[in-house]
Structure formats: structure tokens, C-alpha cells
Design a protein around this motif. Structure first.
Motif, PDB file in Angstrom:
ATOM      1  N   ASN A   1      -6.072  13.087 -29.784  1.00 15.41           N
ATOM      2  CA  ASN A   1      -7.056  13.327 -28.733  1.00 15.41           C
ATOM      3  C   ASN A   1      -7.879  12.079 -28.431  1.00 15.41           C
ATOM      4  O   ASN A   1      -8.853  12.139 -27.698  1.00 15.41           O
TER       5      ASN A   1
ATOM      6  N   GLU B   1      -3.078  13.588 -25.896  1.00 21.61           N
ATOM      7  CA  GLU B   1      -3.802  14.514 -25.026  1.00 21.61           C
ATOM      8  C   GLU B   1      -5.082  13.842 -24.560  1.00 21.61           C
ATOM      9  O   GLU B   1      -6.023  13.687 -25.333  1.00 21.61           O
TER      10      GLU B   1
ATOM     11  N   LYS C   1      -7.329  14.851 -22.343  1.00 21.13           N
ATOM     12  CA  LYS C   1      -8.486  15.716 -22.110  1.00 21.13           C
ATOM     13  C   LYS C   1      -9.254  15.877 -23.417  1.00 21.13           C
ATOM     14  O   LYS C   1      -8.674  16.226 -24.440  1.00 21.13           O
TER      15      LYS C   1
ATOM     16  N   ALA D   1      -8.203  21.355 -26.337  1.00 21.63           N
ATOM     17  CA  ALA D   1      -7.252  20.725 -25.421  1.00 21.63           C
ATOM     18  C   ALA D   1      -6.082  20.140 -26.217  1.00 21.63           C
ATOM     19  O   ALA D   1      -4.924  20.259 -25.808  1.00 21.63           O
TER      20      ALA D   1
END
Length: 90
Positions: A42, A63, A65, A70
Motif C-alpha cells: 500500500n 495498491e 489507494k 483498499a
């Protein structure tokens, strides 16, 4: 052999903790051929360290977001099975 389960691990700047988690998953008595490990990074600007040891049944996805939810959802989308397990890197 098809994988039977997916283990999804969101991570955010936690490569050291994640390494321990992956090492412990690799030491399971369940054969690695039976499950996949999906690490959902992330922190897209935080590349996988060069010395990081990824088990053969694991992969890292990105990812962008923000947020652990998320990252988990990205792991779900990437999973190749319907049986999902979730873990935290720490």
C-alpha cells in the motif's frame, strides 16, 4: 496443481515485519503448492528491498489507494481462489 487457498497480507512500509511473517508462512506444514500468498503493498513508492526473500508461492501487488482495506480488496481481486485468509505483516 491448483492452489486451494489464498493468504492476503496488506503492507505499508513494513518489510522487516513482513519478512518474518512470510518466513513463518513458508514453514507451515501445509505444502506451499496448496496456497498462494498475495502481499498487497500500500506504499507504492516503497519498492521491495533487494535482499527481500519472497517464497515461491508469494507475489507482491501494488495498491495505490491508501488504507489497509483498499490493500485487502486489491488482494481479493488478485486471488486465484475462493478460500481467503487474511494476515497482518506484524
Amino acid at each position: 496443481m491448483n492452489k486451494k487457498a489464498s493468504v492476503i497480507i496488506p503492507t505499508y512500509h513494513s518489510w522487516q515485519d513482513l519478512q518474518l511473517c512470510l518466513d513463518l508462512l513458508a514453514a507451515q506444514t501445509t505444502p506451499a503448492s496448496d496456497f498462494e500468498i498475495i502481499v498487497a503493498n500500500n506504499a507504492v513508492s516503497d519498492d521491495v528491498p533487494d535482499d527481500f526473500r519472497l517464497p515461491p508461492n508469494a507475489r507482491v501487488i501494488q495498491e495505490p489507494k491508501p488504507g489497509s482495506y483498499a490493500a485487502r480488496n486489491a488482494g481479493i481481486r488478485a486471488a486465484g481462489t475462493n478460500l481467503l485468509f487474511f494476515a497482518d505483516a506484524d
